[in-house]
Design a protein around this motif. Structure first.
Motif, PDB file in Angstrom:
ATOM      1  N   GLY A  43       8.401  -1.493   0.192  1.00  0.00           N
ATOM      2  CA  GLY A  43       7.891  -2.781   0.737  1.00  0.00           C
ATOM      3  C   GLY A  43       8.027  -3.781  -0.343  1.00  0.00           C
ATOM      4  N   LEU A  44       7.862  -5.163   0.302  1.00  0.00           N
ATOM      5  CA  LEU A  44       8.095  -6.184  -0.550  1.00  0.00           C
ATOM      6  C   LEU A  44       7.089  -7.561  -0.160  1.00  0.00           C
ATOM      7  N   PHE A  45       6.588  -8.047  -1.215  1.00  0.00           N
ATOM      8  CA  PHE A  45       5.449  -9.052  -1.065  1.00  0.00           C
ATOM      9  C   PHE A  45       6.186 -10.368  -1.228  1.00  0.00           C
ATOM     10  N   LEU A  46       6.092 -11.380  -0.465  1.00  0.00           N
ATOM     11  CA  LEU A  46       6.754 -12.660  -0.550  1.00  0.00           C
ATOM     12  C   LEU A  46       5.735 -13.625  -0.496  1.00  0.00           C
ATOM     13  N   ARG A  47       5.275 -14.251  -1.650  1.00  0.00           N
ATOM     14  CA  ARG A  47       4.404 -15.226  -1.601  1.00  0.00           C
ATOM     15  C   ARG A  47       4.677 -16.705  -1.336  1.00  0.00           C
ATOM     16  N   ARG A  48       3.965 -17.274  -0.399  1.00  0.00           N
ATOM     17  CA  ARG A  48       4.165 -18.693   0.094  1.00  0.00           C
ATOM     18  C   ARG A  48       3.517 -19.593  -0.930  1.00  0.00           C
ATOM     19  N   LEU A  49       4.706 -20.251  -1.232  1.00  0.00           N
ATOM     20  CA  LEU A  49       4.419 -21.361  -2.360  1.00  0.00           C
ATOM     21  C   LEU A  49       4.151 -22.714  -1.543  1.00  0.00           C
ATOM     22  N   SER A  50       4.431 -22.914  -0.524  1.00  0.00           N
ATOM     23  CA  SER A  50       4.274 -24.283   0.053  1.00  0.00           C
ATOM     24  C   SER A  50       4.567 -24.362   1.646  1.00  0.00           C
ATOM     25  N   GLN A  51       4.527 -25.064   2.202  1.00  0.00           N
ATOM     26  CA  GLN A  51       4.733 -25.234   3.758  1.00  0.00           C
ATOM     27  C   GLN A  51       6.003 -24.589   4.290  1.00  0.00           C
ATOM     28  N   THR A  52       7.066 -24.936   3.176  1.00  0.00           N
ATOM     29  CA  THR A  52       8.229 -24.404   3.621  1.00  0.00           C
ATOM     30  C   THR A  52       9.118 -23.560   2.610  1.00  0.00           C
ATOM     31  N   GLU A  53       8.239 -22.932   1.573  1.00  0.00           N
ATOM     32  CA  GLU A  53       8.939 -22.087   0.544  1.00  0.00           C
ATOM     33  C   GLU A  53       8.179 -20.870   0.224  1.00  0.00           C
ATOM     34  N   TRP A  54       8.978 -19.860  -0.068  1.00  0.00           N
ATOM     35  CA  TRP A  54       8.476 -18.530  -0.558  1.00  0.00           C
ATOM     36  C   TRP A  54       9.122 -17.981  -1.784  1.00  0.00           C
ATOM     37  N   LEU A  55       8.434 -17.133  -2.258  1.00  0.00           N
ATOM     38  CA  LEU A  55       8.825 -16.507  -3.620  1.00  0.00           C
ATOM     39  C   LEU A  55       9.061 -15.127  -3.402  1.00  0.00           C
ATOM     40  N   GLU A  56      10.480 -14.665  -3.507  1.00  0.00           N
ATOM     41  CA  GLU A  56      10.889 -13.448  -3.156  1.00  0.00           C
ATOM     42  C   GLU A  56      11.064 -12.897  -4.583  1.00  0.00           C
ATOM     43  N   PRO A  57      10.377 -11.806  -4.970  1.00  0.00           N
ATOM     44  CA  PRO A  57      10.334 -11.210  -6.321  1.00  0.00           C
ATOM     45  C   PRO A  57      11.542 -10.620  -6.927  1.00  0.00           C
ATOM     46  N   GLY A  58      12.457 -10.152  -6.069  1.00  0.00           N
ATOM     47  CA  GLY A  58      13.775  -9.530  -6.593  1.00  0.00           C
ATOM     48  C   GLY A  58      13.502  -7.771  -6.706  1.00  0.00           C
ATOM     49  N   PRO A  59      14.589  -7.505  -7.119  1.00  0.00           N
ATOM     50  CA  PRO A  59      14.692  -6.085  -6.996  1.00  0.00           C
ATOM     51  C   PRO A  59      13.416  -5.206  -7.796  1.00  0.00           C
ATOM     52  N   ALA A  60      12.827  -5.824  -8.833  1.00  0.00           N
ATOM     53  CA  ALA A  60      11.711  -5.302  -9.719  1.00  0.00           C
ATOM     54  C   ALA A  60      10.404  -5.493  -8.932  1.00  0.00           C
ATOM     55  N   GLY A  61      10.249  -6.290  -7.772  1.00  0.00           N
ATOM     56  CA  GLY A  61       9.357  -6.312  -6.892  1.00  0.00           C
ATOM     57  C   GLY A  61       9.120  -5.408  -5.733  1.00  0.00           C
ATOM     58  N   VAL A  62      10.195  -4.381  -5.571  1.00  0.00           N
ATOM     59  CA  VAL A  62      10.096  -3.505  -4.584  1.00  0.00           C
ATOM     60  C   VAL A  62       9.306  -2.511  -4.678  1.00  0.00           C
ATOM     61  N   LEU A  63       8.360  -2.163  -3.848  1.00  0.00           N
ATOM     62  CA  LEU A  63       7.398  -0.997  -4.048  1.00  0.00           C
ATOM     63  C   LEU A  63       7.713   0.436  -3.392  1.00  0.00           C
ATOM     64  N   LEU A  64       7.686   1.316  -3.904  1.00  0.00           N
ATOM     65  CA  LEU A  64       7.687   2.592  -3.380  1.00  0.00           C
ATOM     66  C   LEU A  64       6.668   3.093  -3.082  1.00  0.00           C
ATOM     67  N   LEU A  65       6.335   2.934  -1.875  1.00  0.00           N
ATOM     68  CA  LEU A  65       5.017   3.074  -1.355  1.00  0.00           C
ATOM     69  C   LEU A  65       4.721   4.557  -0.991  1.00  0.00           C
ATOM     70  N   GLY A  66       5.698   5.263  -0.463  1.00  0.00           N
ATOM     71  CA  GLY A  66       5.796   6.594  -0.116  1.00  0.00           C
ATOM     72  C   GLY A  66       7.239   7.337  -0.642  1.00  0.00           C
ATOM     73  N   ASP A  67       6.959   8.550  -1.416  1.00  0.00           N
ATOM     74  CA  ASP A  67       7.965   8.808  -2.484  1.00  0.00           C
ATOM     75  C   ASP A  67       8.290  10.300  -1.736  1.00  0.00           C
ATOM     76  N   PRO A  68       9.510  10.603  -1.233  1.00  0.00           N
ATOM     77  CA  PRO A  68       9.661  11.879  -0.545  1.00  0.00           C
ATOM     78  C   PRO A  68       9.858  12.988  -1.859  1.00  0.00           C
ATOM     79  N   ASN A  69       9.898  12.612  -2.952  1.00  0.00           N
ATOM     80  CA  ASN A  69       9.676  13.372  -3.959  1.00  0.00           C
ATOM     81  C   ASN A  69       8.397  13.902  -4.659  1.00  0.00           C
ATOM     82  N   ALA A  70       7.353  13.376  -3.906  1.00  0.00           N
ATOM     83  CA  ALA A  70       6.017  13.614  -4.309  1.00  0.00           C
ATOM     84  C   ALA A  70       5.575  15.051  -4.301  1.00  0.00           C
ATOM     85  N   ASN A  71       6.400  15.637  -2.983  1.00  0.00           N
ATOM     86  CA  ASN A  71       6.316  17.253  -3.032  1.00  0.00           C
ATOM     87  C   ASN A  71       4.728  17.300  -2.553  1.00  0.00           C
TER      88      ASN A  71
END
Length: 484
Positions: free
Chosen positions: A86-114
């Motif tokens: 998952g990825l969260f993009l914050r709204r900065l203004s009426q026309t702009e959003w902040l995309e946090p880049g690869p470091a901001g990608v969340l691993l919510l469900g990991d198949p290696n959790a076993n």
């Protein structure tokens, strides 16, 4: 029909877990997106990503979740299992959003959790916005046995980042267990979330509907329950209602030509009167419970869930032009900004190899009351199925005085594209100009930010998958942001 259950106000949830929160700050590698942009999103790993879903919260922040094959340092060739990211993009203004880049990608469900086994996968998520927060859900499935869990987390935007409401937010690998007694079978669970507006007085924020395989007979016959759970992340101790079988023993048999993808595919929403509307797909093969012929249907039910029980209000079946063909992927959309209690319903018929066609269907349903047996009116929108196009995966957009159907279009001999058919106030079809090669499988969310005055700043987010080059075999996740 009245199906009793414990009233929401008196539920003693059977699943109570203490919440931990992790505050994620925005990455230094972030970039700014603008209204009208169509961009590829970062992901964990380099393998295929698909089945993206998107939601807009009340501020216009965006959260996108998707499935992705996920290699790990311990198993770099692990390509059979999939993760939920998952990825969260914050709204900065009426026309702009902040995309946090690869470091901001969340691993919510990991198949290696076993949690289930070494052959598990986290697959096909859904996301909705509850006010300014987001709820994400997905199934964790044992690929060998079909045993499954349903998991969920909440994403809470803060002034400096996000709080992640998960069992172990420091090392994200799994979500809170909503249902630990599922059998995916060939259905895939396919959870769908619906938001409960707080003004309706139900002490839960969202509902999730999902499929559970209850019977499998040979290689032909399959039966499924559609289960429902209420989700509440309003306190540090999230609570989930006991899973309730809203639909039981629904037929979703193997089609003679095969059944592509998951089965049942429930979709749900809450209408203007706090009633639950549920649609799903069924297919009955000749001989199943005495059936005289193959039959594919889209089923609709509407329930009053405020009276301490699920009271059936309406029931209707929808057929395509070919009674023996699969009717697939029903989806609902509505607006709470108009003065009509109506919804848009779309679905598609399975692609017919013999005729090289695949028809889509769309219509509006007006609900004229909330008592059992009250009238409902279906108006066919006469979706323009062109002879020289094959279409698939329709997604409705429903706003005040605004109707669209987004879908894949396959023009013979041409690349796949995403088109938008406008059904109100004038009918018009147009292809979207999007980044990526052969964009497909759209998902979308509409924010009607000024519900009582005007709609000049209605915000639309569309997620989809596409290839990054003509030689690539892998799809990636893209996001387009626009206004209507």
């Amino acid at each position: 029909m009245v199906i009793p259950f414990t009233p929401p106000s008196s539920w003693a949830p059977r699943i109570l877990v203490w919440g931990l929160f992790l505050t994620c700050s925005l990455s230094a590698q972030s970039s700014t997106l603008h209204l009208g942009d169509s961009v590829r999103l970062p992901q964990l790993g380099t393998l295929p990503a698909d089945h993206a879903v998107v939601a807009l919260n009340d501020r216009g922040d965006i959260f996108v979740a998707w499935s992705a094959k996920y290699e790990t340092p311990l198993n770099p060739l692990q390509s059979s299992e999939s993760s939920v990211q998952g990825l969260f993009l914050r709204r900065l203004s009426q026309t702009e959003w902040l995309e946090p880049g690869p470091a901001g990608v969340l691993l919510l469900g990991d198949p290696n959790a076993n949690i289930l086994s070494s052959s598990e996968k986290c697959h096909k998520p859904d996301v909705v916005a509850t006010g300014n927060n987001f709820v994400v859900t997905w199934p964790r499935i044992d690929s060998t046995t079909g045993t499954a869990y349903l998991e969920a987390v909440q994403i809470e935007p803060t002034a400096n980042g996000i709080n992640i409401h998960a069992p172990d937010p420091v090392n994200l690998k799994y979500g809170w267990p909503v249902d630990k007694n599922l059998h995916s079978g060939e259905g895939g669970v396919m959870p769908d979330l619906a938001v409960i507006p707080p003004e309706h007085g139900v002490p839960f924020q969202a509902i999730v509907c999902y499929a559970h395989e209850s019977l499998s007979i040979g290689r032909k016959y399959r039966e499924y329950d559609v289960r429902l759970s209420f989700l509440d992340f309003s306190t540090p101790t999230p609570s989930f209602s006991p899973p309730f079988p809203l639909i039981t023993g629904s037929h979703m048999d193997e089609h003679p030509e095969g059944t592509p993808g998951g089965r049942v595919l429930p979709d749900a929403l809450i209408d203007d009167k706090a009633n639950l509307i549920l649609v799903w797909e069924t297919f009955t093969r000749t001989g199943h419970d005495g059936a005289q012929a193959d039959e594919g249907l889209i089923q609709l039910r509407r329930y009053d869930l405020r009276q301490g029980s699920f009271v059936l209000i309406n029931s209707k079946s929808f057929r395509g032009p070919s009674p023996t063909q699969l009717q697939r992927r029903p989806m609902l959309a509505t607006s709470h900004a108009d003065n009509r209690n109506d919804v848009t319903l779309t679905w598609g018929e399975l692609y017919d190899v013999a005729t090289d066609t695949a028809n889509l269907f769309a219509g509006e349903i007006d609900f004229l009351g909330s008592k059992p047996g009250s009238h409902m009116i279906f108006r066919n929108s006469n979706y323009p199925n062109r002879v020289d196009w094959a279409a698939a995966t329709p997604v409705p957009l429903h706003g005040k005085e605004l109707r669209y159907v987004f879908s894949n279009h396959y023009h013979h001999g041409s690349p796949v594209a995403i088109s938008a058919y406008k059904g109100f106030p004038t009918k018009k079809e147009s292809s979207l100009t999007l980044s990526g090669i052969s964009p497909r499988r759209p998902a979308l969310d509409l924010l009607e930010s000024d519900r009582h005055i005007h709609y000049s700043d209605r915000l639309l987010a569309v997620s989809y998958e596409a290839k990054t080059s003509s030689t690539s075999n892998y799809s990636k996740i893209f996001l387009a942001i626009g206004s209507l």
